[in-house]
Design an enzyme around this catalytic site. Structure first.
Site, PDB file in Angstrom:
ATOM      1  N   SER A  36     -29.573  32.658  18.958  1.00  0.00           N
ATOM      2  CA  SER A  36     -30.894  33.122  19.289  1.00  0.00           C
ATOM      3  C   SER A  36     -31.084  34.508  18.399  1.00  0.00           C
ATOM      4  CB  SER A  36     -31.318  33.288  20.798  1.00  0.00           C
ATOM      5  OG  SER A  36     -30.216  34.435  21.421  1.00  0.00           O
ATOM      6  N   ALA A  96     -23.563  38.148  17.785  1.00  0.00           N
ATOM      7  CA  ALA A  96     -22.576  38.173  18.498  1.00  0.00           C
ATOM      8  C   ALA A  96     -22.885  38.284  20.027  1.00  0.00           C
ATOM      9  CB  ALA A  96     -22.081  39.411  18.398  1.00  0.00           C
ATOM     10  N   ASP A  97     -22.056  37.782  21.009  1.00  0.00           N
ATOM     11  CA  ASP A  97     -22.174  38.057  22.362  1.00  0.00           C
ATOM     12  C   ASP A  97     -21.975  39.335  22.824  1.00  0.00           C
ATOM     13  OD1 ASP A  97     -23.051  35.169  22.710  1.00  0.00           O
ATOM     14  OD2 ASP A  97     -20.956  34.750  22.112  1.00  0.00           O
ATOM     15  N   GLY A 108     -19.178  32.750  20.407  1.00  0.00           N
ATOM     16  CA  GLY A 108     -19.142  31.505  20.825  1.00  0.00           C
ATOM     17  C   GLY A 108     -19.730  31.416  22.090  1.00  0.00           C
ATOM     18  N   GLY A 109     -20.839  32.062  22.737  1.00  0.00           N
ATOM     19  CA  GLY A 109     -21.644  31.523  23.843  1.00  0.00           C
ATOM     20  C   GLY A 109     -22.256  30.163  23.494  1.00  0.00           C
ATOM     21  N   GLY A 110     -22.530  29.756  22.218  1.00  0.00           N
ATOM     22  CA  GLY A 110     -22.951  28.639  21.914  1.00  0.00           C
ATOM     23  C   GLY A 110     -22.124  27.484  21.235  1.00  0.00           C
ATOM     24  N   GLU A 116     -17.767  29.298  13.018  1.00  0.00           N
ATOM     25  CA  GLU A 116     -18.396  30.545  12.662  1.00  0.00           C
ATOM     26  C   GLU A 116     -17.170  31.169  12.000  1.00  0.00           C
ATOM     27  OE1 GLU A 116     -22.074  31.070  15.940  1.00  0.00           O
ATOM     28  OE2 GLU A 116     -20.220  31.896  16.233  1.00  0.00           O
ATOM     29  N   LYS A 134     -25.999  43.562  23.898  1.00  0.00           N
ATOM     30  CA  LYS A 134     -24.723  43.148  23.282  1.00  0.00           C
ATOM     31  C   LYS A 134     -23.839  43.951  23.047  1.00  0.00           C
ATOM     32  CE  LYS A 134     -26.441  38.932  23.196  1.00  0.00           C
ATOM     33  NZ  LYS A 134     -27.931  38.919  23.408  1.00  0.00           N
TER      34      LYS A 134
END
Length: 240
Positions: A36, A96-97, A108-110, A116, A134
């Site tokens: 997002s 980034a998360d 890697g939340g997605g 990536e 974040k």
């Protein structure tokens, strides 16, 4: 400012700054991330291409989501394996998360962190854009570290991660019965620890486990970071 507004602000600021300071220029090979915050950056880049300020940009997408967006926005998409790319990129930009003051990240939340990392560890310059939520001081105890695994190795990998102090949860699909299946056909174990981890050390330890494809800790190609502060200004970290 809402979180969504922050994401657009930081993405636009990053692309504008990178263009103005000559980090992004015509003819470049650019990796484009997923999620997002990365999507507004892709859209901003497309605006520069559409108005002719950037030409001959060759993009490598990190997921089906990003590839579809590039196709819709008119950004040419290639593979890391295409001869014109040659396995090396000039710059990659992604969200980034979590990101620390030292510019270590969880991604890697997605569930796209393998692609990536392939893109971002093979880029001369790596850039992260992040909203204020974040920014963290430490990694490991809150947002889970995703570990992509070969499905047949789920139990032995879980045992090995437990031995490293991790609590593991198999990521389940939303509006789908069963586990999340990545773009690579694998599964995800989401891992947290009771105490903050040594990011660089844990990245290597996790990847040494047989059956692990890759994990979402990013420590080896430290990014330039654009992050929104609590006052809605954008801070730059690790500019080089």
């Amino acid at each position: 400012m809402t979180q969504s507004e922050q994401k657009t602000l930081v993405a636009n600021t990053a692309i504008d700054t990178l263009v103005e300071k000559g980090k992004i220029f015509s003819g470049m090979k650019i990796g484009l991330g997923t999620g997002s915050t990365a999507m507004p950056a892709v859209k901003r880049l497309a605006e520069y291409i559409a108005n002719g300020k950037l030409k001959d940009i060759k993009a490598v997408a990190t997921s089906f989501q990003t590839e579809n967006a590039c196709q819709d926005l008119g950004i040419p998409v290639y593979s890391m394996n295409d001869k014109i790319i040659g396995g090396q990129l000039d710059l990659a930009i992604d969200g980034a998360d979590e990101v620390t003051p030292d510019c270590f990240c969880i991604k890697g939340g997605g569930a796209a962190h393998v692609r990536e990392k392939i893109v971002e560890y093979n880029s001369k310059v790596f850039v992260v854009v992040a909203d204020s939520t974040k920014a963290v001081d430490t990694i490991g105890t809150k947002f889970p570290v995703p570990v992509e695994i070969i499905p047949s190795a789920r139990i032995p990998v879980t045992n090995a991660l437990n031995a490293l102090g991790a609590k593991c949860v198999l990521r389940e699909g939303v509006r789908k019965c069963g586990p999340v299946i990545t773009d690579n056909g694998n599964q995800i174990l989401d891992c947290t620890w009771d105490k903050p981890i040594n990011v660089a050390e844990m990245e290597d330890k996790i990847n040494s486990i047989v059956g692990v494809v890759e994990n979402g800790l990013f420590s080896k190609n430290k990014p330039i970071v654009f992050v929104v502060k609590e006052d809605d200004s954008v801070e730059e970290r690790n500019w080089h």
